[in-house]
Scaffold this motif. Sequence first.
Motif, PDB file in Angstrom:
ATOM      1  N   CYS A 198      43.447  32.427  36.935  1.00 47.06           N
ATOM      2  CA  CYS A 198      42.030  32.096  36.793  1.00 47.06           C
ATOM      3  C   CYS A 198      41.801  31.148  35.627  1.00 47.06           C
ATOM      4  O   CYS A 198      40.988  30.210  35.712  1.00 47.06           O
ATOM      5  CB  CYS A 198      41.205  33.370  36.594  1.00 47.06           C
ATOM      6  N   LEU A 209      35.958  29.370  45.198  1.00 51.75           N
ATOM      7  CA  LEU A 209      37.414  29.511  45.127  1.00 51.75           C
ATOM      8  C   LEU A 209      37.956  29.835  46.508  1.00 51.75           C
ATOM      9  O   LEU A 209      37.440  30.713  47.195  1.00 51.75           O
ATOM     10  CB  LEU A 209      37.805  30.636  44.157  1.00 51.75           C
ATOM     11  N   ASP A 211      41.432  31.252  48.180  1.00 45.75           N
ATOM     12  CA  ASP A 211      42.730  31.873  47.928  1.00 45.75           C
ATOM     13  C   ASP A 211      43.507  31.867  49.237  1.00 45.75           C
ATOM     14  O   ASP A 211      43.170  32.601  50.176  1.00 45.75           O
ATOM     15  CB  ASP A 211      42.553  33.290  47.394  1.00 45.75           C
ATOM     16  N   CYS A 214      45.747  35.518  50.848  1.00 50.29           N
ATOM     17  CA  CYS A 214      45.073  36.377  49.862  1.00 50.29           C
ATOM     18  C   CYS A 214      45.627  37.787  49.797  1.00 50.29           C
ATOM     19  O   CYS A 214      45.228  38.566  48.926  1.00 50.29           O
ATOM     20  CB  CYS A 214      43.572  36.426  50.163  1.00 50.29           C
ATOM     21  N   MET A 219      43.457  38.850  44.083  1.00 45.45           N
ATOM     22  CA  MET A 219      43.075  37.639  43.362  1.00 45.45           C
ATOM     23  C   MET A 219      41.583  37.360  43.500  1.00 45.45           C
ATOM     24  O   MET A 219      40.895  37.076  42.503  1.00 45.45           O
ATOM     25  CB  MET A 219      43.897  36.443  43.880  1.00 45.45           C
ATOM     26  N   VAL A 220      41.041  37.426  44.711  1.00 49.13           N
ATOM     27  CA  VAL A 220      39.617  37.118  44.877  1.00 49.13           C
ATOM     28  C   VAL A 220      38.749  38.176  44.194  1.00 49.13           C
ATOM     29  O   VAL A 220      37.681  37.859  43.644  1.00 49.13           O
ATOM     30  CB  VAL A 220      39.249  36.976  46.370  1.00 49.13           C
ATOM     31  N   ALA A 231      34.185  33.563  46.410  1.00 47.22           N
ATOM     32  CA  ALA A 231      35.575  33.391  46.845  1.00 47.22           C
ATOM     33  C   ALA A 231      35.735  33.611  48.345  1.00 47.22           C
ATOM     34  O   ALA A 231      35.053  34.447  48.940  1.00 47.22           O
ATOM     35  CB  ALA A 231      36.487  34.348  46.083  1.00 47.22           C
ATOM     36  N   GLY A 233      39.048  34.369  50.847  1.00 47.87           N
ATOM     37  CA  GLY A 233      40.471  34.658  50.950  1.00 47.87           C
ATOM     38  C   GLY A 233      40.898  34.634  52.397  1.00 47.87           C
ATOM     39  O   GLY A 233      40.200  35.175  53.261  1.00 47.87           O
ATOM     40  N   SER A 276      43.738  28.660  44.930  1.00 47.87           N
ATOM     41  CA  SER A 276      44.952  29.363  44.501  1.00 47.87           C
ATOM     42  C   SER A 276      45.814  29.640  45.728  1.00 47.87           C
ATOM     43  O   SER A 276      45.304  30.001  46.791  1.00 47.87           O
ATOM     44  CB  SER A 276      44.610  30.679  43.786  1.00 47.87           C
ATOM     45  N   SER A 277      47.111  29.442  45.571  1.00 46.73           N
ATOM     46  CA  SER A 277      48.083  29.752  46.620  1.00 46.73           C
ATOM     47  C   SER A 277      49.231  30.465  45.919  1.00 46.73           C
ATOM     48  O   SER A 277      50.058  29.843  45.264  1.00 46.73           O
ATOM     49  CB  SER A 277      48.568  28.474  47.309  1.00 46.73           C
TER      50      SER A 277
END
Length: 438
Positions: A198, A209, A211, A214, A219-220, A231, A233, A276-277
């Motif tokens: 983050c 965001l 993800d 996910c 993460m989310v 977010a 995901g 994000s991955s």
Amino acid sequence: MTDAAARLAALAEEVLGAPLPLRIRAWDRSETGPPGAPVLILRRRRALRRMLWKPGELGLARAWVAGDLEVEGDLYEALDQLAGLLWERDEPAAPRRTRLAAALKAARDPKVRAAVRELVTLAGPGLPPAPPREEAGSTRGPLHTLRRDKQAISHHYDVGNDFYELVLGPSMVYSCAYWERPDTTLEEAQRAKLDLVCRKLALEPGQRLLDVGCGWGSMVLHAAREYGVRAVGITLSEEQASYARKRIADAGLTDEIEIRVQDYREIDDGPYDAISSIGMAEHVGSVRYAEYTGILHRLLAPGGRLLNHQIARRPEPDEEAYHVDEFIDRYVFPDGELAPVGRTVTQLEEAGFEVRDVEAIREHYALTLRRWVANLERSWPEAVRLTSPGRARVWRLYMAASALSFERNRIGVNQILAVRTPESGASGLPLRTRDWRG
């Protein structure tokens, strides 16, 4: 037949050209080998048939998963010793190849041929039994189509959320944790990893965001709860999605987080402020990687950041000769592929990203895997009940072997921070490295 262990040890030394560093206990209860060493137990003759008919790691893996082959003592030490026999450890840059397979397939020495014939006799008559049912079925057609990728993901992830809770612990994060100290708890280290991601993405309230991959929503959830983002995901696993949605509802964050069962190639609602991955790109495959990076670049708003967290292998002298690990491909991650970190950086740049930071954290993954193995071993009867004896053995073997691979620098893991830098050239990053916020 008596003293099968001594015969096996002598024949193995003849074939491999080196003495076995492990003790052997055979089906007739005979035992031989160095005192105090881990014991390789061949419970049934068919373990030997499996290894002879499929020499190398796949034959060993089938015997292990079926319960024909076991280890008594320190599993990590046993695997490390076996790796020294099976693979050419003195040539780390050479293509991965099996010494046992090479010896059995290309032996010209009459002594070796005679030893192999005696091993066949010792194994008993008949073909090896069918592979354990935990082995993924053969797949056909082009790699990494939407349908085939969904099947591959289901094989690995749809084995029961209760099982993963035993292994992963309360964090339900299935990727490398970030350890400040080795005595940190797994939950603290996973929270530190999520927070690191983050901060690298410089998330702020109100941002969108994405993800990719996910998982169970960790993460989310962290990003929405701690950083105030909205977010999305995505996952291909129905079981993961159901679990994540329940966690989100329990946290009162259904207005801030959406979980979709969706392939990354089907996302059409960009732009996102950050992506994000984490531990997902290993499933993409080399034939799709340029498409993957191009899609992420298109989905990201100008000035937006991508954090790509991905396992990497060492480069091969002949990349055309690279082949995937048979055990991992058949039992763990069907169709998964690892690439050298340099190739990943190049492909991100070719897609239009500006790569701003690469952090190698391979030692962190070794610590993470050892904690997962400890969780599994501590709850072994329950893990077997929730899945199957074979499935539990698969996870124990692959996680313990992977921990050693990270510790021995055979594979690594890297967090790559990349930016879709706008035409103005303003990346939004600070002048000081790893301050993260501009």
